[in-house]
Design a protein around this motif. Sequence first.
Motif, PDB file in Angstrom:
ATOM      1  N   LEU A 314      32.350  -7.920  -1.749  1.00 44.01           N
ATOM      2  CA  LEU A 314      32.806  -6.715  -2.430  1.00 44.01           C
ATOM      3  C   LEU A 314      33.625  -7.048  -3.683  1.00 44.01           C
ATOM      4  O   LEU A 314      33.631  -6.278  -4.644  1.00 44.01           O
ATOM      5  CB  LEU A 314      33.630  -5.856  -1.477  1.00 44.01           C
ATOM      6  CG  LEU A 314      32.869  -5.253  -0.282  1.00 44.01           C
ATOM      7  CD1 LEU A 314      33.834  -4.546   0.660  1.00 44.01           C
ATOM      8  CD2 LEU A 314      31.781  -4.288  -0.750  1.00 44.01           C
ATOM      9  N   LEU A 315      34.292  -8.191  -3.663  1.00 44.89           N
ATOM     10  CA  LEU A 315      35.162  -8.575  -4.782  1.00 44.89           C
ATOM     11  C   LEU A 315      34.464  -9.475  -5.807  1.00 44.89           C
ATOM     12  O   LEU A 315      35.103  -9.921  -6.758  1.00 44.89           O
ATOM     13  CB  LEU A 315      36.401  -9.301  -4.251  1.00 44.89           C
ATOM     14  CG  LEU A 315      37.395  -8.471  -3.441  1.00 44.89           C
ATOM     15  CD1 LEU A 315      38.436  -9.374  -2.804  1.00 44.89           C
ATOM     16  CD2 LEU A 315      38.062  -7.426  -4.327  1.00 44.89           C
ATOM     17  N   ARG A 316      33.176  -9.718  -5.615  1.00 44.83           N
ATOM     18  CA  ARG A 316      32.500 -10.705  -6.457  1.00 44.83           C
ATOM     19  C   ARG A 316      32.500 -10.338  -7.929  1.00 44.83           C
ATOM     20  O   ARG A 316      32.517 -11.213  -8.798  1.00 44.83           O
ATOM     21  CB  ARG A 316      31.070 -10.927  -5.970  1.00 44.83           C
ATOM     22  CG  ARG A 316      30.129  -9.759  -6.190  1.00 44.83           C
ATOM     23  CD  ARG A 316      28.816  -9.951  -5.464  1.00 44.83           C
ATOM     24  NE  ARG A 316      27.833  -8.920  -5.788  1.00 44.83           N
ATOM     25  CZ  ARG A 316      27.849  -7.696  -5.304  1.00 44.83           C
ATOM     26  NH1 ARG A 316      28.806  -7.328  -4.464  1.00 44.83           N
ATOM     27  NH2 ARG A 316      26.904  -6.822  -5.652  1.00 44.83           N
ATOM     28  N   ARG A 317      32.493  -9.027  -8.254  1.00 48.70           N
ATOM     29  CA  ARG A 317      32.501  -8.622  -9.658  1.00 48.70           C
ATOM     30  C   ARG A 317      33.887  -8.796 -10.278  1.00 48.70           C
ATOM     31  O   ARG A 317      34.008  -8.967 -11.488  1.00 48.70           O
ATOM     32  CB  ARG A 317      32.036  -7.171  -9.795  1.00 48.70           C
ATOM     33  CG  ARG A 317      30.612  -6.941  -9.307  1.00 48.70           C
ATOM     34  CD  ARG A 317      30.154  -5.505  -9.567  1.00 48.70           C
ATOM     35  NE  ARG A 317      28.850  -5.236  -8.978  1.00 48.70           N
ATOM     36  CZ  ARG A 317      27.691  -5.582  -9.520  1.00 48.70           C
ATOM     37  NH1 ARG A 317      27.687  -6.206 -10.675  1.00 48.70           N
ATOM     38  NH2 ARG A 317      26.553  -5.299  -8.915  1.00 48.70           N
ATOM     39  N   ARG A 318      34.912  -8.762  -9.441  1.00 49.64           N
ATOM     40  CA  ARG A 318      36.274  -8.875  -9.944  1.00 49.64           C
ATOM     41  C   ARG A 318      36.739 -10.327 -10.022  1.00 49.64           C
ATOM     42  O   ARG A 318      37.377 -10.733 -11.005  1.00 49.64           O
ATOM     43  CB  ARG A 318      37.232  -8.077  -9.053  1.00 49.64           C
ATOM     44  CG  ARG A 318      38.689  -8.117  -9.497  1.00 49.64           C
ATOM     45  CD  ARG A 318      39.560  -7.216  -8.641  1.00 49.64           C
ATOM     46  NE  ARG A 318      39.129  -5.819  -8.710  1.00 49.64           N
ATOM     47  CZ  ARG A 318      39.714  -4.832  -8.037  1.00 49.64           C
ATOM     48  NH1 ARG A 318      40.742  -5.080  -7.237  1.00 49.64           N
ATOM     49  NH2 ARG A 318      39.270  -3.589  -8.165  1.00 49.64           N
ATOM     50  N   GLY A 320      34.615 -13.043  -9.366  1.00 47.45           N
ATOM     51  CA  GLY A 320      33.501 -13.955  -9.598  1.00 47.45           C
ATOM     52  C   GLY A 320      32.765 -14.300  -8.312  1.00 47.45           C
ATOM     53  O   GLY A 320      33.250 -14.055  -7.211  1.00 47.45           O
ATOM     54  N   ARG A 321      31.604 -14.896  -8.464  1.00 45.86           N
ATOM     55  CA  ARG A 321      30.773 -15.239  -7.315  1.00 45.86           C
ATOM     56  C   ARG A 321      31.136 -16.588  -6.701  1.00 45.86           C
ATOM     57  O   ARG A 321      30.671 -16.921  -5.612  1.00 45.86           O
ATOM     58  CB  ARG A 321      29.294 -15.251  -7.729  1.00 45.86           C
ATOM     59  CG  ARG A 321      28.766 -13.893  -8.172  1.00 45.86           C
ATOM     60  CD  ARG A 321      27.286 -13.958  -8.506  1.00 45.86           C
ATOM     61  NE  ARG A 321      27.020 -14.817  -9.643  1.00 45.86           N
ATOM     62  CZ  ARG A 321      27.107 -14.427 -10.917  1.00 45.86           C
ATOM     63  NH1 ARG A 321      27.467 -13.182 -11.211  1.00 45.86           N
ATOM     64  NH2 ARG A 321      26.848 -15.268 -11.906  1.00 45.86           N
ATOM     65  N   GLY A 322      31.969 -17.359  -7.409  1.00 43.06           N
ATOM     66  CA  GLY A 322      32.311 -18.690  -6.942  1.00 43.06           C
ATOM     67  C   GLY A 322      32.927 -18.750  -5.549  1.00 43.06           C
ATOM     68  O   GLY A 322      32.466 -19.526  -4.702  1.00 43.06           O
ATOM     69  N   PRO A 323      33.969 -17.957  -5.258  1.00 44.13           N
ATOM     70  CA  PRO A 323      34.563 -18.007  -3.913  1.00 44.13           C
ATOM     71  C   PRO A 323      33.567 -17.678  -2.807  1.00 44.13           C
ATOM     72  O   PRO A 323      33.555 -18.341  -1.763  1.00 44.13           O
ATOM     73  CB  PRO A 323      35.682 -16.961  -3.992  1.00 44.13           C
ATOM     74  CG  PRO A 323      36.059 -16.922  -5.437  1.00 44.13           C
ATOM     75  CD  PRO A 323      34.769 -17.105  -6.178  1.00 44.13           C
ATOM     76  N   LEU A 324      32.720 -16.668  -3.029  1.00 44.03           N
ATOM     77  CA  LEU A 324      31.714 -16.325  -2.023  1.00 44.03           C
ATOM     78  C   LEU A 324      30.717 -17.460  -1.866  1.00 44.03           C
ATOM     79  O   LEU A 324      30.342 -17.817  -0.734  1.00 44.03           O
ATOM     80  CB  LEU A 324      30.996 -15.035  -2.411  1.00 44.03           C
ATOM     81  CG  LEU A 324      29.868 -14.588  -1.473  1.00 44.03           C
ATOM     82  CD1 LEU A 324      30.392 -14.391  -0.055  1.00 44.03           C
ATOM     83  CD2 LEU A 324      29.222 -13.301  -1.990  1.00 44.03           C
ATOM     84  N   ALA A 325      30.259 -18.038  -2.986  1.00 40.79           N
ATOM     85  CA  ALA A 325      29.328 -19.161  -2.906  1.00 40.79           C
ATOM     86  C   ALA A 325      29.951 -20.326  -2.139  1.00 40.79           C
ATOM     87  O   ALA A 325      29.275 -21.003  -1.352  1.00 40.79           O
ATOM     88  CB  ALA A 325      28.915 -19.607  -4.310  1.00 40.79           C
TER      89      ALA A 325
END
Length: 357
Positions: A314-318, A320-325
């Motif tokens: 949910l926070l990827r746009r705020r 970035g995608r790095g933490p999720l990746a």
Amino acid sequence: MLKMSANSFILGGCLIILLTCSAYIPAMRGGYIWDDDLHVTENMTLRSFAGLRSLWFEFGAIPQYYPLVHTSFWINYQFGELNPYGYHLVNVILHAASAILLWMVLKRLFIPGAWFIAAVFALHPVHVESVAWISERKNVLSAFFYLSSLLSYLHFFRPGAGSSENKTTLQSEIVKRNWNYYILSLALFLFALLSKTVTASMPAVILLIIWWKQNRIRRREIMEIIPFFIAGIFFGLVTLFMEKAIVGAEGEEWAYSFIERCLIAGRVLWFYAGKLLLPFRLTFIYPRWNIDQGIWWQYLFLLSALAVFGSLWLLRRRIGRGPLAGVLFFAGTLFPVLGFINVYPMRFSFVADHFQY
């Protein structure tokens, strides 16, 4: 950012080797322990060329079909017979080389502090079990080929410094692709699988990196990775068969329902994350947990892990995608030891330091 002077690379690499070898001097003075008899001291396949041939072509000659690992043991035996020093030294060298490869991979991915992260990898206490235990040659050898393959693929894919929606940039990257790197990456991936099949997750990791860097995965990128998936699935099935048929990973100790296996997975994830952050009270065999789907608090591990994944999505746009990746890489690479697949060590414990190497 990708460019590094030869002097800087040599200096950084030599420092990692020096730190690693210094830290593992006690291990190199060690002897043989559990399972080393099966893999080395009583392994008759190491004694002759006929034994070397059987490692590769005789199904069941070794407990698991990891012929590159036992070939490396065979080479060790030819030079030093059963002197444990040579076996320990090779493990340490492979670990140091993997740390250097990790540094190079992180540089290709534009990760800040790449050398420091690689140094932490080289010296982290949870890796001692994999490096100091001769039988875990399969970990350090497969890691070396895994990271070599990944680095080669990153030379082929050529990821940018961040997400790119610029079609011209993406097209120019495609034009620059060198298919020699693709072939080399596939060959090194096969070497990794022949060392330990937990490396089968690498093609999924590549797709995850592509998504992280460009926020989409195109059809051609999926087609390019299919041969990697085929190889990973094939060797994974071979290992699963041998775990049951030869090693004996089946029976009452592995009789868990799907819900119970999910509970194991949630707890395993937090256990390994905790040991990475706070590597205290490490031990060779951890107590085997009592898994009971009727106990409410055991669901908290799984639910909190899912909450982390959901929050980062949910926070990827705020942020970035790095933490999720990063967390997807962590969990996905650990999948073979999360409890969904029967492996023999589950008879004693659901976790082990060498599982997360």
